[in-house]
Motif scaffolding. Structure first.
Motif, PDB file in Angstrom:
ATOM      1  N   ALA A  30      10.228   8.698  -6.271  1.00  0.00           N
ATOM      2  CA  ALA A  30       8.803   8.362  -6.289  1.00  0.00           C
ATOM      3  C   ALA A  30       8.489   7.349  -5.199  1.00  0.00           C
ATOM      4  O   ALA A  30       9.334   6.536  -4.821  1.00  0.00           O
ATOM      5  CB  ALA A  30       8.402   7.810  -7.656  1.00  0.00           C
TER       6      ALA A  30
ATOM      7  N   LYS B  38       0.596   6.487  -7.819  1.00  0.00           N
ATOM      8  CA  LYS B  38       1.673   7.421  -7.523  1.00  0.00           C
ATOM      9  C   LYS B  38       1.337   8.196  -6.244  1.00  0.00           C
ATOM     10  O   LYS B  38       0.557   9.150  -6.259  1.00  0.00           O
ATOM     11  CB  LYS B  38       1.886   8.383  -8.686  1.00  0.00           C
TER      12      LYS B  38
ATOM     13  N   TRP C 261       5.787  11.750  -6.499  1.00  0.00           N
ATOM     14  CA  TRP C 261       6.481  11.709  -7.786  1.00  0.00           C
ATOM     15  C   TRP C 261       7.172  13.048  -8.002  1.00  0.00           C
ATOM     16  O   TRP C 261       6.513  14.070  -8.206  1.00  0.00           O
ATOM     17  CB  TRP C 261       5.496  11.429  -8.917  1.00  0.00           C
TER      18      TRP C 261
ATOM     19  N   THR D 260       9.705   5.952 -16.828  1.00  0.00           N
ATOM     20  CA  THR D 260       8.313   6.329 -16.549  1.00  0.00           C
ATOM     21  C   THR D 260       7.343   5.384 -17.242  1.00  0.00           C
ATOM     22  O   THR D 260       6.363   4.922 -16.643  1.00  0.00           O
ATOM     23  CB  THR D 260       8.051   7.776 -17.008  1.00  0.00           C
TER      24      THR D 260
END
Length: 421
Positions: free
Chosen positions: A413, A390, A393, A380
């Motif tokens: 993701a 993003k 996710w 991350t």
């Protein structure tokens, strides 16, 4: 001689006759002036030639010193250039091979031999010779490499693809070229595209040498060490024909949903560690061209993908991707992205992924296995360094696909690369 005396008081001025003492003083001063002038005249008439000679002598001496200094500087520059050229060759591995070794294959010596350019130095690149491209780590496996390069010129190549792959996995990439004919296998029974995408591949059109299994039925019943290819060679009866169109968990994104995030701008993509090529097949159905990176570890991945009418790229993840900057609209990767070892290894790989992905393109991280919470946090933090947006996710748990029965943590993701100025 006399002196002038001026008396002020009654408004009149009178001249007085000079005394004997003042006359002598005046004579002495006149003599001093004449003597000084004579010495000055002598100095100006007699010394220039000597001074000029001294000046010329000093000038020649200074020029000589300057010339010596310039020569020393030029010598240092030339030595530095030679040292830099040597360092460059050593870094590239060109000078690390001892071509005089007695057991070195002649073909390897010939391939590694430098070839002078026929017209001399190239004005644009500055190179004077052509040097063969070979992996820098090949020197560490030179005996193994010599075995690989031992063959009959213009004859059939030894059936040693597994030897080549071992060299690649040891960092000997790219491999040297060979002057022999690779074993040819008749590709009888190939289906036309796009029917080929979901038709079973015949056991007879692939090479099984160097592999434990000798048919696809064996592979479909085998538990691979990788999570990305469990039953992936069964295109009819297994889950493979449902992947990316039917989700089994919240971590499974559907291909149409991801393409919608690209606003119609997804045309070409790159799949890292793509198993049997199913992701590329789904994309091909949607008119998106995808190249699948693969190696033949425990299975004939490359031949299977090609038999489906898709594009396999035989390349390890330690090799810099052979693509120009900012060319792909989409990069897809799963647990095959985890190349282990130190975190810096994954950083190098992520930066190369970022390099080939265009601004606004999508990076799809698909069911990345996180062995620990710390592994998830490290990944991350690494992703956040790139500043990607993003789009999706999801962190979730699901049963281990390799058969242990325990729950494991997975990260999925979809990230959009930002425009960097």
């Amino acid at each position: 001689m006399g002196s002038v005396s001026l008396k002020i008081g009654d408004g009149t001025a009178r001249f007085r006759r000079a005394t004997l003492c003042s006359s002598a003083l005046n004579i002495l001063m006149l003599f001093s002036v004449l003597t000084t002038n004579l010495f000055a005249l002598y100095a100006f008439t007699s010394s220039p030639k000597d001074h000029q000679n001294q000046l010329l002598h000093h000038t020649h001496k200074n020029i000589s010193l300057i010339s010596e200094q310039v020569s020393l500087i030029l010598g240092e520059i030339a030595a530095s250039q030679r040292k830099l050229a040597k360092m460059e060759k050593e870094l590239l591995g060109y000078e690390s091979f001892d071509l005089s070794r007695p057991n070195l294959a002649n073909e390897l010596k010939l391939f590694l031999h430098h070839h002078q350019l026929p017209l001399g130095k190239d004005s644009k690149s500055g190179i004077t010779e052509m040097v063969a491209s070979v992996g820098h780590s090949c020197e560490k496996s030179v005996d193994f490499l010599s075995q690989y390069m031992t063959y009959k010129v213009s004859g059939p190549c030894p059936d040693d693809w597994s030897v080549a792959q071992k060299l690649i996995l040891r960092g000997c990439e790219p491999l040297p070229r060979r002057r022999c004919f690779a074993k040819s296998i008749p590709k009888v029974g190939l289906f036309p595209f796009p029917i080929s995408l979901w038709k079973p591949v015949s056991d007879k059109i692939v090479s099984w040498s160097g592999l434990g299994c000798k048919n696809f039925e064996c592979l479909n019943n085998k538990k691979f060490g990788t999570r990305d290819c469990v039953g992936c060679f069964d295109l009819v009866n297994g889950y493979e024909n449902q992947r990316f169109v039917k989700a089994r968990s919240k971590n499974d994104f559907l291909v149409d949903d991801v393409l919608a995030l690209g606003n119609g701008g997804i045309r070409i993509g790159f799949d890292i560690g793509g198993g049997s090529g199913t992701f590329a097949a789904r994309m091909a159905e949607r008119k998106v061209t995808v190249i699948t990176n693969t190696l033949n570890i425990d299975a004939p991945y490359s031949e299977f993908i090609a038999a489906r009418g898709l594009f396999p790229l035989y390349l390890s993840l330690d090799h810099r991707f052979p693509f120009y900057d900012n060319v792909f609209d989409l990069v897809h990767a799963s647990s095959g992205l985890d190349i282990g070892a130190k975190p810096e290894k994954l950083e190098f790989l992520m930066f190369d992924i970022d390099r080939i992905l265009r601004a606004g393109g999508l990076f799809w991280l698909d069911n990345f296995y996180c062995a620990t919470d710390e592994k998830k946090r490290e990944l991350t933090r690494l992703i956040e360094r790139f500043g990607y947006k993003k789009m999706k996710w999801v962190v979730g748990e699901k049963v281990d696909a390799v058969g242990s029965g325990k729950l494991e943590i997975y990260l999925s993701a979809v990230l959009q690369k930002p425009v960097r100025v």
